[in-house]
Design a protein around this motif. Structure first.
Motif, PDB file in Angstrom:
ATOM      1  N   CYS A 223       0.570  -0.508   0.165  1.00 44.32           N
ATOM      2  CA  CYS A 223       0.021  -0.296   0.170  1.00 44.32           C
ATOM      3  C   CYS A 223       0.718   1.516   0.012  1.00 44.32           C
ATOM      4  O   CYS A 223       2.515   1.267   0.485  1.00 44.32           O
ATOM      5  CB  CYS A 223      -0.795   0.033   0.718  1.00 44.32           C
ATOM      6  N   ASP A 224       0.094   2.147   0.231  1.00 44.45           N
ATOM      7  CA  ASP A 224       1.581   3.644  -0.167  1.00 44.45           C
ATOM      8  C   ASP A 224       1.591   3.955   1.233  1.00 44.45           C
ATOM      9  O   ASP A 224       1.024   3.330   2.367  1.00 44.45           O
ATOM     10  CB  ASP A 224       0.282   4.648  -0.690  1.00 44.45           C
ATOM     11  N   PRO A 225       2.729   4.389   0.864  1.00 41.83           N
ATOM     12  CA  PRO A 225       2.752   4.617   2.738  1.00 41.83           C
ATOM     13  C   PRO A 225       2.416   5.382   3.282  1.00 41.83           C
ATOM     14  O   PRO A 225       1.762   6.524   2.780  1.00 41.83           O
ATOM     15  CB  PRO A 225       4.983   5.056   2.542  1.00 41.83           C
ATOM     16  N   MET A 226       2.214   5.467   4.248  1.00 47.60           N
ATOM     17  CA  MET A 226       1.614   6.785   5.088  1.00 47.60           C
ATOM     18  C   MET A 226       2.847   6.841   6.108  1.00 47.60           C
ATOM     19  O   MET A 226       3.791   6.056   7.198  1.00 47.60           O
ATOM     20  CB  MET A 226       0.665   5.648   6.126  1.00 47.60           C
ATOM     21  N   LEU A 227       3.019   8.098   6.440  1.00 45.56           N
ATOM     22  CA  LEU A 227       4.212   8.929   7.499  1.00 45.56           C
ATOM     23  C   LEU A 227       2.730   9.428   8.699  1.00 45.56           C
ATOM     24  O   LEU A 227       1.971  10.425   8.265  1.00 45.56           O
ATOM     25  CB  LEU A 227       4.221  10.696   6.641  1.00 45.56           C
ATOM     26  N   ALA A 228       3.012   9.217   9.701  1.00 48.02           N
ATOM     27  CA  ALA A 228       1.830   9.604  11.121  1.00 48.02           C
ATOM     28  C   ALA A 228       2.727  10.354  12.097  1.00 48.02           C
ATOM     29  O   ALA A 228       3.430  10.163  12.412  1.00 48.02           O
ATOM     30  CB  ALA A 228       1.899   8.062  11.869  1.00 48.02           C
ATOM     31  N   CYS A 229       2.173  11.446  12.294  1.00 51.79           N
ATOM     32  CA  CYS A 229       2.050  12.451  13.542  1.00 51.79           C
ATOM     33  C   CYS A 229       1.635  12.593  15.125  1.00 51.79           C
ATOM     34  O   CYS A 229       0.641  12.016  14.622  1.00 51.79           O
ATOM     35  CB  CYS A 229       2.609  13.735  12.511  1.00 51.79           C
ATOM     36  N   TYR A 230       2.167  11.849  16.090  1.00 55.20           N
ATOM     37  CA  TYR A 230       1.650  12.038  16.787  1.00 55.20           C
ATOM     38  C   TYR A 230       1.610  12.914  18.129  1.00 55.20           C
ATOM     39  O   TYR A 230       2.822  13.444  18.618  1.00 55.20           O
ATOM     40  CB  TYR A 230       1.502  10.969  18.046  1.00 55.20           C
ATOM     41  N   SER A 231       0.645  13.852  17.451  1.00 56.08           N
ATOM     42  CA  SER A 231       1.166  15.195  18.791  1.00 56.08           C
ATOM     43  C   SER A 231       1.559  14.715  20.867  1.00 56.08           C
ATOM     44  O   SER A 231       0.551  13.724  20.586  1.00 56.08           O
ATOM     45  CB  SER A 231       0.726  16.399  18.571  1.00 56.08           C
ATOM     46  N   PRO A 232       1.719  15.961  21.502  1.00 54.42           N
ATOM     47  CA  PRO A 232       1.521  15.681  22.737  1.00 54.42           C
ATOM     48  C   PRO A 232      -0.307  15.265  23.575  1.00 54.42           C
ATOM     49  O   PRO A 232      -0.786  16.214  22.923  1.00 54.42           O
ATOM     50  CB  PRO A 232       1.681  16.571  23.770  1.00 54.42           C
ATOM     51  N   GLY A 233      -0.247  13.919  23.977  1.00 52.95           N
ATOM     52  CA  GLY A 233      -1.651  13.608  24.344  1.00 52.95           C
ATOM     53  C   GLY A 233      -2.214  12.818  22.910  1.00 52.95           C
ATOM     54  O   GLY A 233      -3.284  11.770  23.322  1.00 52.95           O
ATOM     55  N   GLY A 234      -1.547  12.789  22.003  1.00 48.91           N
ATOM     56  CA  GLY A 234      -1.347  11.560  20.590  1.00 48.91           C
ATOM     57  C   GLY A 234      -1.597   9.974  21.356  1.00 48.91           C
ATOM     58  O   GLY A 234      -0.608   9.609  22.140  1.00 48.91           O
ATOM     59  N   TYR A 235      -2.325   9.220  20.933  1.00 54.07           N
ATOM     60  CA  TYR A 235      -2.239   7.389  21.168  1.00 54.07           C
ATOM     61  C   TYR A 235      -3.053   6.978  20.035  1.00 54.07           C
ATOM     62  O   TYR A 235      -3.907   7.271  19.096  1.00 54.07           O
ATOM     63  CB  TYR A 235      -2.704   7.394  22.542  1.00 54.07           C
ATOM     64  N   TYR A 236      -3.451   5.566  20.263  1.00 58.91           N
ATOM     65  CA  TYR A 236      -4.056   4.379  19.548  1.00 58.91           C
ATOM     66  C   TYR A 236      -4.200   3.085  20.225  1.00 58.91           C
ATOM     67  O   TYR A 236      -3.594   2.526  20.569  1.00 58.91           O
ATOM     68  CB  TYR A 236      -3.300   4.527  17.878  1.00 58.91           C
ATOM     69  N   ARG A 237      -4.891   3.135  19.883  1.00 60.90           N
ATOM     70  CA  ARG A 237      -6.234   1.743  21.255  1.00 60.90           C
ATOM     71  C   ARG A 237      -5.940   0.451  20.019  1.00 60.90           C
ATOM     72  O   ARG A 237      -5.901   0.695  19.344  1.00 60.90           O
ATOM     73  CB  ARG A 237      -7.382   2.367  21.132  1.00 60.90           C
ATOM     74  N   PRO A 238      -5.890  -0.292  21.385  1.00 60.12           N
ATOM     75  CA  PRO A 238      -5.071  -1.810  20.137  1.00 60.12           C
ATOM     76  C   PRO A 238      -6.269  -1.870  19.643  1.00 60.12           C
ATOM     77  O   PRO A 238      -7.575  -1.465  19.405  1.00 60.12           O
ATOM     78  CB  PRO A 238      -5.513  -2.823  21.928  1.00 60.12           C
TER      79      PRO A 238
END
Length: 322
Positions: A223-238
């Motif tokens: 798939c197309d590569p994905m750049l992700a940015c998590y700012s302070p307080g960012g998360y991703y649940r299980p």
């Protein structure tokens, strides 16, 4: 009326004249080739997605190409495949070759091959693999960091299949290498994603053709590569990346966070049978895991955090048998 004997004589003389002319024409053609070859540019390219991308070819054509003179880092089987080895010109010195390859790598070709085998064994045994030192060059990483502010300005909030709006808090940008605007604005990030695809393909090749491999993992694309940015307080649940609705089978994540301390949070947590593994997202670390099996999450982060993810499509002998 012209007699048949005269006609035969005329044909014979005409054939003799052709025989006399043909060698001279052949000699002229050979001379033309001999004088034309030195005029060719020393950068001979082939349109294949392999490890080395020649800057001269990219600048000349506007397309990603592979320089035949830079292919010394490829395995011999890959160099000889399809008759791509061209021995017309020996214009590239060792200095030129090392310049193109050291732009991306701080590791030697032998070290990269050993790393691929090591990651393949761990992926086969545990369903995930990790290296804290992938080995990209400081030159490429510094250029990637200069492009991150521009990439952040183009990002959009991440979406999920869950109805819960708070399931994830991050911003993402998909890097389509076929988009000229993306390649022009973010060339180093595009080059980084291409390098990751090549390495992961080598790892999958080790798994597929190894006599000790049980899963027989194979890749058919990405798939197309994905750049992700998590700012302070960012998360991703299980979550699991795919629940069988698509053909994604392998996830690769490369981290871009300098001097990251574990106290800042933002770890990638892999959930196993009764045990969890936390991956610290420090710069130049790479993690691979089965996209269809491994439950994972991103813990809350205290500082801005970047990661480049690529999902690979494919299958395995075990899933095919089942």
């Amino acid at each position: 009326m012209i007699s048949s004997a005269v006609m035969r004589s005329h044909r014979r003389e005409h054939a003799v004249s052709l025989v006399r002319v043909r060698p001279s024409a052949t000699i002229c053609l050979q001379l033309l080739i001999a004088f034309s070859v030195p005029l060719f540019r020393p950068c001979l390219v082939r349109w294949r997605n392999t490890e080395s991308s020649c800057p001269q070819a990219l600048a000349r054509t506007g397309r990603r190409a592979t320089c035949l003179l830079c292919s010394h880092a490829q395995p011999k089987a890959a160099q000889d495949e399809g008759g791509y080895r061209v021995r017309l010109i020996r214009a590239a010195s060792e200095e030129m070759q090392s310049k193109f390859c050291s732009y991306r790598w701080a590791r030697s070709p032998k070290d990269r091959w050993q790393l691929s085998r090591q990651l393949a064994r761990q992926l086969e045994c545990e369903g995930w693999a990790y290296t804290p030192n992938f080995g990209l060059s400081e030159t490429l990483l510094s250029r990637v960091h200069r492009e991150l502010p521009l990439a952040d300005s183009l990002m959009l909030p991440g979406m999920s299949d869950s109805s819960d709006a708070d399931y994830r808090k991050d911003r993402i940008l998909f890097l389509d290498d076929r988009d000229v605007n993306v390649v022009g604005l973010l060339p180093s990030l595009s080059r980084l994603s291409q390098t990751l695809r090549v390495v992961v393909s080598q790892i999958a090749r080790e798994l597929r053709y190894s006599m000790f491999s049980v899963s027989g993992l194979y890749l058919t694309g990405n798939c197309d590569p994905m750049l992700a940015c998590y700012s302070p307080g960012g998360y991703y649940r299980p979550h699991v990346d795919t629940n069988g609705t698509d053909s994604r089978i392998l996830t690769a994540i490369y981290y871009l966070n300098k001097d990251w301390d574990p106290s800042r949070g933002g770890a990638l947590r892999l959930h196993g049978d009764g045990t969890n593994v936390d991956i610290v997202p420090k710069e130049d670390s790479l993690v691979l895991f089965r996209a269809d099996e491994i439950l994972h999450e991103v813990t809350p982060t205290l500082e801005q955090r970047h990661a480049l993810s690529i999902w690979f499509r494919g299958g395995s002998k075990m899933s095919s048998a089942g």
